[in-house]
Design an enzyme around this catalytic site. Structure first.
Site, short mmCIF file in Angstrom:
data_model
loop_
_atom_site.label_atom_id
_atom_site.label_comp_id
_atom_site.label_asym_id
_atom_site.label_seq_id
_atom_site.Cartn_x
_atom_site.Cartn_y
_atom_site.Cartn_z
N GLY A 229 0.83 -1.20 0.00
CA GLY A 229 0.00 0.00 0.00
C GLY A 229 0.86 1.24 0.00
O GLY A 229 0.36 2.37 -0.03
N ARG B 261 16.28 11.67 -0.69
CA ARG B 261 15.46 12.00 -1.84
C ARG B 261 14.05 11.41 -1.69
O ARG B 261 13.89 10.25 -1.29
CB ARG B 261 16.12 11.42 -3.10
CG ARG B 261 15.41 11.80 -4.36
CD ARG B 261 16.12 11.19 -5.58
NE ARG B 261 15.26 11.31 -6.75
CZ ARG B 261 15.36 10.54 -7.83
NH1 ARG B 261 16.31 9.64 -7.90
NH2 ARG B 261 14.54 10.71 -8.83
N ILE B 262 13.05 12.20 -1.99
CA ILE B 262 11.66 11.75 -2.01
C ILE B 262 11.32 11.43 -3.46
O ILE B 262 11.44 12.29 -4.34
CB ILE B 262 10.73 12.85 -1.45
CG1 ILE B 262 11.10 13.19 0.00
CG2 ILE B 262 9.28 12.44 -1.58
CD1 ILE B 262 10.96 12.05 0.98
N ASN C 47 8.38 10.35 -4.84
CA ASN C 47 7.04 10.72 -5.33
C ASN C 47 6.36 11.51 -4.22
O ASN C 47 6.05 10.98 -3.16
CB ASN C 47 6.26 9.43 -5.66
CG ASN C 47 4.86 9.71 -6.17
OD1 ASN C 47 4.16 10.59 -5.66
ND2 ASN C 47 4.43 8.97 -7.16
N GLN D 258 2.32 8.31 3.02
CA GLN D 258 3.01 7.49 4.02
C GLN D 258 3.23 8.27 5.31
O GLN D 258 3.03 7.77 6.41
CB GLN D 258 4.36 7.01 3.48
CG GLN D 258 4.23 5.91 2.46
CD GLN D 258 3.55 4.70 3.05
OE1 GLN D 258 4.09 4.06 3.95
NE2 GLN D 258 2.35 4.41 2.60
N GLU E 195 8.00 4.79 7.91
CA GLU E 195 7.75 4.69 9.36
C GLU E 195 7.98 5.97 10.14
O GLU E 195 7.42 6.15 11.22
CB GLU E 195 8.60 3.54 9.92
CG GLU E 195 8.21 2.29 9.16
CD GLU E 195 8.94 1.02 9.50
OE1 GLU E 195 8.75 0.53 10.60
OE2 GLU E 195 9.64 0.51 8.62
MO1 MOS Z 1 7.35 -2.42 9.09
S1 MOS Z 1 7.09 -2.70 11.15
O1 MOS Z 1 9.04 -2.49 9.05
O2 MOS Z 1 6.66 -3.72 8.35
#
Ligand code: MOS
Length: 707
Positions: free
Chosen positions: A465, A597-598, A600, A607, A674
């Site tokens: 996703g 670098r991003i 997109n 995210q 994350e």
């Molecule tokens: Mo994520 S906790 O590294 O799937």
């Protein structure tokens, strides 16, 4: 947008398939004469099955098999613990080690028959006392194996004790967090198809087809090449789909016994019991500083839980080792065994939970010193990683602080708590630092110039996703010099080139590097074939002469080992607290992130937003409750386990700070899956303190804790 550092916001290349219902998720893969598997779970948390009556279940029309520990095929491989794989429970004996552990598998012609029969399976248990809490067994804590590529689960540099003793100002506090459960929209699901006695195909909701392949081969005693795992779409994962849990192999077992393809989808309730969770954590932080705000001593001790039969450690103190410039730092991790299934990785495992404790303590220290919380962070800015004694590959955290603070209006913050009131509401502001390591693992890819002049690129990675399909297409197109419409990226199949687990925010850096390299190789091959600089027309004419295929196996670059590679960010939150009811609303959030670098701007923003929303859940809502007497999970659905819904989420602002990283990898990207969550729990908790003058050191911050 011309800035190479922030890539164009291309719509998801798989978006159309998704909205049209053409994206096939694991449970939707068609299979002829499919049968349905339903797991019967234990209703105790510790003990054994003394008897199991399957007679009524077997009598249900359409039931093909009821497997229990008495009649399930023996799988010697099931007992073996492979590194990084989870210990699974495959009906091999009568013991029960957690609530919901599979004690029977029903396979039937229809889902309804299987569900009905599962309800008629009658196990009898001998129940032993089960412990679900950390504190009563804290005395049994042990030192876990370190998580990831760290030398030790403990660390020290300098002399914490002496420096802490000598500090002008000290803060020592204890922060606790409950279990949290992943709740992806798509439940775990497996379709198992045996194609002969020793050839298995698995369509599985996983973050790592190759991990499932290896584990299935080992458990069923067949060569890995005889196991094909396919996963084209995953409806969210967050770590729980990173490991292959018992149900995957039970589906394959059911298929083997019945000679039918077996589809097995976990219920939402089962997902709270048997596919991992973020463990409960008790964190103790001690900070010592000089009057001018210089940190002289930092200590972070983490006590957490694992199961009786396996080991998982949430490395909550890792980031503390390097986040601030301080010469005397000590960290430790300890685990206790309790009567629950094994915890696992959950979005920013370690950094999100650890930053709640560290960044709360930093906030407490700022009040103890009488300095601004942001100024305290800047005062102790680490110019290099003192733990690894390495320079950062890049670190643009100062800009994150500046841009985040400016956008939020931080300079207008009143120093004292309870200073802002609007009607019945107390208004508070809080902030925290965010960081996440830039992981990278070897990955492989292939690129093929097709007869029609388009290019097919493959790597057996995943898109959970996050946008992998899209950003890999962009990277390949860029390296080839072709429009994205002429590139197709395929993933999610063990017949494709090997890729690492889609986790740890590492897919862009790992697979992206391989994709860029293989696309560059293909471009070079086309240049050679055409004796001309490849343009779209050149690709077309070279393609007419026949396909060209190139492969690339990406190794970790030695260059990056000389550096400490991390993303950084700054989170700012505003809350409004109703003093009469203790209710907290998050009303404004700004997160500024520097992650190399991003690729997109659109998928990256999504995210980061997702992580920030999760931070609201961590701070205010999420709490898996276990009954203290039975150790069984009480909150097993989304009515009892609260995640932020639309009404809980204000307008979130994401700032992507340009961050040139020449060292981290070939593409300069660090990953953003994350970091959006990291620091958000603390920023909100700190805002609650600023609003109310009440420091809640136990998440989630529910109304009764503020009354
Ligand atoms: Mo994520 S906790 O590294 O799937």
């Amino acid at each position: 947008m011309n800035d190479r550092r922030i890539g164009p916001p291309l719509d998801r290349v798989d978006g159309r398939a998704k909205v049209l219902g053409q994206a096939t998720y694991s449970a939707e893969v068609p299979a002829g004469s499919v049968a349905y598997g339903v797991i019967v779970g234990a209703t105790i948390s510790r003990g054994r099955v003394t008897a199991i009556d399957a007679s009524e279940a077997n009598a249900v029309p359409g039931v093909l098999a009821v497997l229990t520990h008495e009649n399930a095929p023996r799988l010697p491989g099931a007992a073996e613990k492979k590194e990084n794989a989870r210990v699974v429970q495959l009906l091999q004996d009568a013991s029960v080690a957690y609530d919901g552990q599979p004690v029977a598998l029903v396979v039937a012609d229809s889902l309804e028959a299987a569900q009905h029969a599962a309800a008629l399976v009658r196990p009898t248990f001998e129940e032993e006392h089960a412990e679900s809490r950390i504190e009563p067994v804290a005395g049994t804590a042990f030192v876990p194996k370190p998580s990831g590529p760290r030398p030790s689960s403990d660390s020290h540099r300098g002399d914490f004790d002496r420096a802490y003793e000598a500090a002008d100002v000290r803060v020592a506090q204890r922060y606790t967090m409950p279990i949290e459960n992943h709740n992806p929209m798509e439940p775990h699901a497996t379709l198992a198809v045996w194609q002969g006695p020793d050839r298995l195909a698995l369509y599985d909701a996983t973050q790592w087809v190759f991990g499932v392949q290896q584990r299935a081969a080992q458990i069923f005693g067949i060569p890995p090449d005889n196991v094909r795992v396919v996963t084209k779409f995953v409806g969210g994962a967050f770590g729980c789909k990173g490991s292959a849990w018992s149900h995957v192999f039970l589906a394959a077992m059911g298929a083997k016994v019945t000679g039918r393809p077996v589809k097995l989808v976990l219920t939402r309730q089962q997902m709270f019991q048997s596919v991992g969770y973020r463990p409960q954590l008790v964190q103790e932080i001690a900070l010592g500083a000089r009057h001018d705000g210089t940190l002289v001593a930092v200590k972070h001790d983490v006590l957490s839980q694992t199961s009786r039969f396996d080991e998982f450690m949430e490395p909550a103190a890792y980031a503390t080792r390097m986040l601030y410039a301080c010469d005397n730092v000590r960290t430790s991790h300890r685990l206790v065994r309790i009567d629950a299934s094994t915890p696992t990785f959950m979005r920013a495992p370690g950094e999100s939970s650890g930053s709640y404790a560290l960044e709360s303590a930093m906030d407490e220290l700022s009040y103890a010193l009488g300095v601004d919380p942001l100024a305290l962070r800047i005062k102790n800015y680490a110019e290099r990683d003192l733990e690894e004694d390495k320079p950062y590959s890049s670190k643009t955290l100062r800009t994150c602080y500046e841009q985040g603070a400016t956008r939020f209006g931080w300079t207008k913050r009143k120093r004292t708590p309870r200073a802002t009131r609007e009607g019945r509401m107390l208004v508070g502001w809080g902030m925290a630092t965010a960081t996440y390591p830039a992981h990278q693992n070897p990955a492989s890819a292939l690129a093929r110039l097709q007869p029609d002049g388009t290019v097919l690129v493959q790597s057996g990675t995943m898109d959970i996703g996050t946008g992998t399909y899209t950003v890999m297409t962009q990277l390949a197109a860029e390296a080839l010099g072709l429009p994205v419409e002429r590139v197709r990226f395929e993933l999610g199949d063990t017949t494709q080139p090997h890729a690492p687990i889609e986790a740890g925010s590492g897919t862009v850096s790992s697979v992206g590097s391989a994709v860029t390299t293989v696309a560059t190789k293909l471009r070079d091959a086309v240049r050679t074939a055409a004796s001309a600089e490849p343009t779209p027309d050149v690709y077309t004419s070279v393609a007419r002469r026949g396909p060209i295929e190139v492969r690339h196996d990406e190794k970790e670059k030695d260059d990056r080992k000389r550096f400490s590679c991390h993303s950084f960010g700054a989170q700012f939150a505003e809350v409004r607290v109703d003093e009469d009811f203790g209710t907290v609303r998050v009303t404004r959030v700004v997160g500024a992130f520097a992650a190399g670098r991003i690729l997109n701007a659109k998928t990256a923003r999504s995210q980061l937003l997702g992580g920030m929303v999760w931070g609201i859940g961590m701070a205010l809502l999420e709490n898996t409750v276990r009954d203290e007497h039975s150790a069984r999970v009480v909150t097993k659905d989304l009515a009892d386990y609260h995640v932020p819904v639309h009404a809980d989420v204000p307008d979130l602002e994401v700032i992507m700070v340009p961050d040139d990283d020449p060292h981290v990898n070939a593409i300069g990207a660090k990953g953003i899956g994350e970091i959006g969550l990291v620091g958000m729990g603390a920023a909100i908790a700190n805002a609650v303190y600023h609003a109310t003058g009440k420091r809640v050191r136990d998440l989630p911050i529910t109304p009764e804790k503020l009354l």
